[in-house]
Design a protein around this motif. Sequence first.
Motif, PDB file in Angstrom:
ATOM      1  N   PRO A  87       0.830  -1.208   0.000  1.00 40.00           N
ATOM      2  CA  PRO A  87       0.000   0.000   0.000  1.00 40.00           C
ATOM      3  C   PRO A  87       0.866   1.260   0.000  1.00 40.00           C
ATOM      4  N   GLU A  88       0.511   2.223  -0.833  1.00 43.33           N
ATOM      5  CA  GLU A  88       1.291   3.453  -0.927  1.00 43.33           C
ATOM      6  C   GLU A  88       1.033   4.349   0.282  1.00 43.33           C
ATOM      7  N   GLY A  89       2.116   4.912   0.788  1.00 41.41           N
ATOM      8  CA  GLY A  89       1.998   5.890   1.870  1.00 41.41           C
ATOM      9  C   GLY A  89       1.554   5.322   3.195  1.00 41.41           C
ATOM     10  N   ALA A  90       1.733   4.019   3.415  1.00 38.14           N
ATOM     11  CA  ALA A  90       1.281   3.404   4.672  1.00 38.14           C
ATOM     12  C   ALA A  90       2.259   3.714   5.805  1.00 38.14           C
ATOM     13  N   PHE A  91       1.711   3.897   6.989  1.00 31.51           N
ATOM     14  CA  PHE A  91       2.562   4.177   8.148  1.00 31.51           C
ATOM     15  C   PHE A  91       1.847   3.749   9.427  1.00 31.51           C
ATOM     16  N   LEU A  92       2.626   3.632  10.485  1.00 33.40           N
ATOM     17  CA  LEU A  92       2.101   3.384  11.828  1.00 33.40           C
ATOM     18  C   LEU A  92       2.566   4.500  12.755  1.00 33.40           C
ATOM     19  N   ILE A  93       1.676   4.936  13.611  1.00 36.07           N
ATOM     20  CA  ILE A  93       2.060   5.815  14.719  1.00 36.07           C
ATOM     21  C   ILE A  93       2.123   4.943  15.959  1.00 36.07           C
ATOM     22  N   VAL A  94       3.330   4.772  16.505  1.00 37.73           N
ATOM     23  CA  VAL A  94       3.566   3.839  17.606  1.00 37.73           C
ATOM     24  C   VAL A  94       3.542   4.585  18.932  1.00 37.73           C
ATOM     25  N   ASP A  95       2.619   4.185  19.796  1.00 37.58           N
ATOM     26  CA  ASP A  95       2.509   4.727  21.146  1.00 37.58           C
ATOM     27  C   ASP A  95       2.378   6.248  21.146  1.00 37.58           C
ATOM     28  N   GLY A  96       1.829   6.797  20.061  1.00 34.45           N
ATOM     29  CA  GLY A  96       1.567   8.231  19.990  1.00 34.45           C
ATOM     30  C   GLY A  96       2.777   9.108  19.801  1.00 34.45           C
ATOM     31  N   THR A  97       3.976   8.512  19.651  1.00 34.24           N
ATOM     32  CA  THR A  97       5.190   9.327  19.606  1.00 34.24           C
ATOM     33  C   THR A  97       6.078   9.058  18.406  1.00 34.24           C
ATOM     34  N   ARG A  98       5.949   7.919  17.770  1.00 32.85           N
ATOM     35  CA  ARG A  98       6.895   7.529  16.726  1.00 32.85           C
ATOM     36  C   ARG A  98       6.127   7.143  15.469  1.00 32.85           C
ATOM     37  N   VAL A  99       6.556   7.708  14.331  1.00 34.66           N
ATOM     38  CA  VAL A  99       5.935   7.378  13.050  1.00 34.66           C
ATOM     39  C   VAL A  99       6.869   6.438  12.290  1.00 34.66           C
ATOM     40  N   VAL A 100       6.338   5.271  11.879  1.00 37.98           N
ATOM     41  CA  VAL A 100       7.107   4.275  11.146  1.00 37.98           C
ATOM     42  C   VAL A 100       6.503   4.128   9.750  1.00 37.98           C
ATOM     43  N   THR A 101       7.286   4.434   8.723  1.00 40.28           N
ATOM     44  CA  THR A 101       6.826   4.257   7.349  1.00 40.28           C
ATOM     45  C   THR A 101       6.902   2.781   6.967  1.00 40.28           C
ATOM     46  N   LEU A 102       5.851   2.274   6.356  1.00 42.06           N
ATOM     47  CA  LEU A 102       5.763   0.852   6.012  1.00 42.06           C
ATOM     48  C   LEU A 102       6.064   0.677   4.524  1.00 42.06           C
ATOM     49  N   THR A 103       7.201   0.081   4.233  1.00 39.33           N
ATOM     50  CA  THR A 103       7.630  -0.060   2.836  1.00 39.33           C
ATOM     51  C   THR A 103       8.006  -1.488   2.476  1.00 39.33           C
ATOM     52  N   GLN A 104       7.823  -2.436   3.409  1.00 42.61           N
ATOM     53  CA  GLN A 104       8.199  -3.823   3.152  1.00 42.61           C
ATOM     54  C   GLN A 104       6.951  -4.698   3.092  1.00 42.61           C
ATOM     55  N   PRO A 105       7.021  -5.797   2.348  1.00 44.45           N
ATOM     56  CA  PRO A 105       5.840  -6.667   2.250  1.00 44.45           C
ATOM     57  C   PRO A 105       5.526  -7.418   3.535  1.00 44.45           C
ATOM     58  N   VAL A 106       6.543  -7.675   4.349  1.00 41.90           N
ATOM     59  CA  VAL A 106       6.346  -8.397   5.607  1.00 41.90           C
ATOM     60  C   VAL A 106       7.153  -7.690   6.692  1.00 41.90           C
ATOM     61  N   LEU A 107       6.500  -7.366   7.795  1.00 44.61           N
ATOM     62  CA  LEU A 107       7.180  -6.722   8.915  1.00 44.61           C
ATOM     63  C   LEU A 107       6.742  -7.387  10.207  1.00 44.61           C
ATOM     64  N   ASN A 108       7.704  -7.867  10.967  1.00 42.93           N
ATOM     65  CA  ASN A 108       7.412  -8.412  12.280  1.00 42.93           C
ATOM     66  C   ASN A 108       7.490  -7.300  13.326  1.00 42.93           C
ATOM     67  N   ILE A 109       6.606  -7.376  14.301  1.00 42.34           N
ATOM     68  CA  ILE A 109       6.529  -6.375  15.361  1.00 42.34           C
ATOM     69  C   ILE A 109       6.681  -7.089  16.695  1.00 42.34           C
ATOM     70  N   GLY A 110       7.542  -6.586  17.562  1.00 39.83           N
ATOM     71  CA  GLY A 110       7.699  -7.195  18.869  1.00 39.83           C
ATOM     72  C   GLY A 110       8.851  -6.602  19.645  1.00 39.83           C
ATOM     73  N   ARG A 111       9.115  -7.217  20.783  1.00 50.07           N
ATOM     74  CA  ARG A 111      10.143  -6.715  21.691  1.00 50.07           C
ATOM     75  C   ARG A 111      11.550  -7.100  21.263  1.00 50.07           C
ATOM     76  N   ARG A 112      11.688  -8.178  20.494  1.00 49.46           N
ATOM     77  CA  ARG A 112      13.010  -8.666  20.127  1.00 49.46           C
ATOM     78  C   ARG A 112      13.681  -7.706  19.147  1.00 49.46           C
ATOM     79  N   ALA A 113      14.997  -7.560  19.269  1.00 48.90           N
ATOM     80  CA  ALA A 113      15.723  -6.533  18.515  1.00 48.90           C
ATOM     81  C   ALA A 113      15.756  -6.796  17.021  1.00 48.90           C
TER      82      ALA A 113
END
Length: 253
Positions: free
Chosen positions: A147-173
């Motif tokens: 999707p074009e221009g997709a992003f996440l606002i994380v915890d109200g403070t950080r904007v993450v642009t989404l440009t990959q087909p698969v993204l894992n989210i979690g605590r691990r580095a």
Amino acid sequence: MKFKLSRLEARLQSLIEGSASRLFPSRQQQNDLAYHLLQAMRAGIRPGRDGISQAPNLYTINADPEGAKVLLNNQALLDQLAETLVEAGREAELEFPSPPVIRVYADPALAPGQFNVTARNSRENLSQTSDLSLSDIAAEAQEPRIPEGAFLIVDGTRVVTLTQPVLNIGRRADNQIVIDDPRVSRVHAQLRAIKGRYWIFDLDSTRGTFVNGERVHQSVLHPGDVIALSDVPLVYGQDGDEPDETQDYDPHE
């Protein structure tokens, strides 16, 4: 086998005594948790390939509401318990169909300090996404449409642009999106581009993945959707799209 399982119980007790003594001051509570985990594993052992016994990979801890809250707020301990089950289980010459996962639920019927643990074998690899759209996922793997221009606002403070087909989210580095919060599982959820839309998949996290207040295993995302990993909020958006009104979300409702 009995001797090897006794060694497993000793290792579990040692871990719980070392990591959870401040959470469960009662020595009896610590011993009960190790004992019930072991008994659940023992009850779920089944004959496997080549004569190697197979241990269950999905463990559910039912605890009184306060005990469940303590465990859910200490994901690192649950991760350690799962790792110890793997290490000690293999020492006992057991194999797992996939890395074990520990879930925690509150049971108001249980008295303070009581635990009830069940275990079963899941054919699904609990660390992977489900088979909701296997044909779609396979097709997108060949030619993903992000999707074009997709992003996440994380915890109200950080904007993450989404440009990959698969993204894992979690605590691990090594996740593509790292959320350093003890309430979040090491690999909590996954975003996957399918047919020009991002879908979110819960990766069998302990505290769950929510979209607009509803717990989901998988869900297509629309601009303005509020995602919660445990109690950590994320807002999904797309530049150029007119978002729906952002949903209010209270994880305690």
